[in-house]
Design a protein around this motif. Structure first.
Motif, PDB file in Angstrom:
ATOM      1  N   ASP A 177       8.082 -10.635   9.122  1.00  0.00           N
ATOM      2  CA  ASP A 177       6.347 -10.372   9.992  1.00  0.00           C
ATOM      3  C   ASP A 177       5.712  -9.454  10.025  1.00  0.00           C
ATOM      4  O   ASP A 177       4.482  -9.469   9.899  1.00  0.00           O
ATOM      5  N   ASN A 178       6.002  -8.260   9.803  1.00  0.00           N
ATOM      6  CA  ASN A 178       6.136  -6.893  10.186  1.00  0.00           C
ATOM      7  C   ASN A 178       5.502  -6.492   8.929  1.00  0.00           C
ATOM      8  O   ASN A 178       4.200  -5.782   8.597  1.00  0.00           O
ATOM      9  N   ARG A 179       6.083  -7.167   7.609  1.00  0.00           N
ATOM     10  CA  ARG A 179       5.649  -6.776   5.974  1.00  0.00           C
ATOM     11  C   ARG A 179       4.132  -7.476   6.209  1.00  0.00           C
ATOM     12  O   ARG A 179       2.913  -7.034   5.981  1.00  0.00           O
ATOM     13  N   LEU A 227       0.809   0.933  -2.244  1.00  0.00           N
ATOM     14  CA  LEU A 227       1.835   0.741  -0.530  1.00  0.00           C
ATOM     15  C   LEU A 227       1.828  -1.640  -0.820  1.00  0.00           C
ATOM     16  O   LEU A 227       3.101  -1.462  -0.525  1.00  0.00           O
ATOM     17  N   PHE A 228       0.684  -2.225  -1.640  1.00  0.00           N
ATOM     18  CA  PHE A 228       1.128  -3.125  -1.481  1.00  0.00           C
ATOM     19  C   PHE A 228       1.911  -3.235  -2.698  1.00  0.00           C
ATOM     20  O   PHE A 228       3.425  -4.528  -2.041  1.00  0.00           O
ATOM     21  N   GLU A 229       2.783  -2.830  -3.486  1.00  0.00           N
ATOM     22  CA  GLU A 229       3.776  -2.591  -4.166  1.00  0.00           C
ATOM     23  C   GLU A 229       4.316  -2.942  -3.713  1.00  0.00           C
ATOM     24  O   GLU A 229       6.212  -3.294  -3.826  1.00  0.00           O
ATOM     25  N   LYS A 230       5.110  -1.648  -2.897  1.00  0.00           N
ATOM     26  CA  LYS A 230       6.892  -1.678  -2.060  1.00  0.00           C
ATOM     27  C   LYS A 230       6.674  -2.164  -0.946  1.00  0.00           C
ATOM     28  O   LYS A 230       7.465  -2.952  -1.062  1.00  0.00           O
ATOM     29  N   LEU A 231       5.429  -2.930  -0.777  1.00  0.00           N
ATOM     30  CA  LEU A 231       5.777  -3.905   0.568  1.00  0.00           C
ATOM     31  C   LEU A 231       5.451  -5.168   0.044  1.00  0.00           C
ATOM     32  O   LEU A 231       7.008  -6.168   0.796  1.00  0.00           O
ATOM     33  N   PHE A 232       5.259  -6.069  -1.281  1.00  0.00           N
ATOM     34  CA  PHE A 232       5.753  -6.960  -1.982  1.00  0.00           C
ATOM     35  C   PHE A 232       7.502  -6.648  -2.394  1.00  0.00           C
ATOM     36  O   PHE A 232       7.804  -7.779  -2.252  1.00  0.00           O
ATOM     37  N   LEU A 233       7.405  -5.993  -2.845  1.00  0.00           N
ATOM     38  CA  LEU A 233       9.053  -6.020  -3.172  1.00  0.00           C
ATOM     39  C   LEU A 233       9.728  -5.855  -1.626  1.00  0.00           C
ATOM     40  O   LEU A 233      10.936  -6.603  -2.180  1.00  0.00           O
ATOM     41  N   GLN A 234       9.507  -5.385  -0.570  1.00  0.00           N
ATOM     42  CA  GLN A 234      10.361  -5.870   0.050  1.00  0.00           C
ATOM     43  C   GLN A 234      10.367  -6.798   1.212  1.00  0.00           C
ATOM     44  O   GLN A 234      10.916  -7.345   1.816  1.00  0.00           O
ATOM     45  N   LEU A 235       9.495  -7.721   0.585  1.00  0.00           N
ATOM     46  CA  LEU A 235       9.334  -8.688   1.195  1.00  0.00           C
ATOM     47  C   LEU A 235      10.000  -9.947   0.446  1.00  0.00           C
ATOM     48  O   LEU A 235      10.749 -11.145   0.451  1.00  0.00           O
ATOM     49  N   ASN A 236      10.030  -9.753  -0.839  1.00  0.00           N
ATOM     50  CA  ASN A 236      10.876  -9.875  -1.744  1.00  0.00           C
ATOM     51  C   ASN A 236      12.096 -10.137  -1.440  1.00  0.00           C
ATOM     52  O   ASN A 236      12.954 -11.130  -1.590  1.00  0.00           O
ATOM     53  N   SER A 237      12.874  -8.589  -1.178  1.00  0.00           N
ATOM     54  CA  SER A 237      14.179  -9.015  -0.453  1.00  0.00           C
ATOM     55  C   SER A 237      14.822  -9.653   0.594  1.00  0.00           C
ATOM     56  O   SER A 237      15.633 -10.218   0.408  1.00  0.00           O
ATOM     57  N   LEU A 238      13.503  -9.171   1.802  1.00  0.00           N
ATOM     58  CA  LEU A 238      13.267 -10.069   2.828  1.00  0.00           C
ATOM     59  C   LEU A 238      13.797 -11.090   2.502  1.00  0.00           C
ATOM     60  O   LEU A 238      14.622 -12.007   3.154  1.00  0.00           O
ATOM     61  N   GLU A 239      13.354 -12.421   1.839  1.00  0.00           N
ATOM     62  CA  GLU A 239      12.946 -13.318   1.738  1.00  0.00           C
ATOM     63  C   GLU A 239      14.275 -13.705   0.891  1.00  0.00           C
ATOM     64  O   GLU A 239      14.593 -15.373   1.479  1.00  0.00           O
ATOM     65  N   PHE A 240      14.776 -12.817  -0.033  1.00  0.00           N
ATOM     66  CA  PHE A 240      16.207 -13.780  -0.398  1.00  0.00           C
ATOM     67  C   PHE A 240      17.046 -13.387   0.580  1.00  0.00           C
ATOM     68  O   PHE A 240      18.626 -14.189   0.533  1.00  0.00           O
ATOM     69  N   ASP A 241      17.273 -12.794   1.523  1.00  0.00           N
ATOM     70  CA  ASP A 241      18.298 -12.730   2.308  1.00  0.00           C
ATOM     71  C   ASP A 241      17.859 -13.906   3.108  1.00  0.00           C
ATOM     72  O   ASP A 241      19.275 -14.296   4.040  1.00  0.00           O
TER      73      ASP A 241
END
Length: 105
Positions: free
Chosen positions: A76-78, A40-54
């Motif tokens: 913030d939710n992630r 789950l950490f991997e998925k959440l960190f990947l999502q964070l990375n994508s959101l930060e790029f946005d």
């Protein structure tokens, strides 16, 4: 009774990473949890990375105010989810630390 195997992972929220071995990289937390939940950490960190790029892209568009950008709320939710997992699988010291963070409340 079914025995659930747990594993140790080392989590770095600052570096948005986790590993099964302390590889000399700084990590803030050492957790004991099931391997499947560790992913789950991997998925959440990947999502964070994508959101930060946005957010980087949004920063170059002055007509979208920072405080109205939905990706900031999603980041913030992630982070809340990450710290909830850290709290759930951390030791007592880790739980006390997370309970003091603004994300916990």
């Amino acid at each position: 009774m079914i025995k659930i195997d747990t594993t140790t992972i080392y989590v770095s929220v600052a570096n948005q990473s986790y590993s099964y071995l302390p590889l000399g990289l700084p990590c803030e937390f050492k957790l004991q949890l099931e391997d499947q939940k560790a992913r789950l950490f991997e998925k959440l960190f990947l999502q964070l990375n994508s959101l930060e790029f946005d957010n980087i892209v949004r920063a170059h568009l002055p007509y979208i105010p920072y405080h109205l950008d939905e990706s900031n709320d999603e980041i913030d939710n992630r982070m809340k989810k990450i710290y909830a997992l850290i709290h759930e699988f951390g030791d007592e010291h880790t739980k006390k630390f997370v309970e003091q963070l603004p994300y916990f409340h």
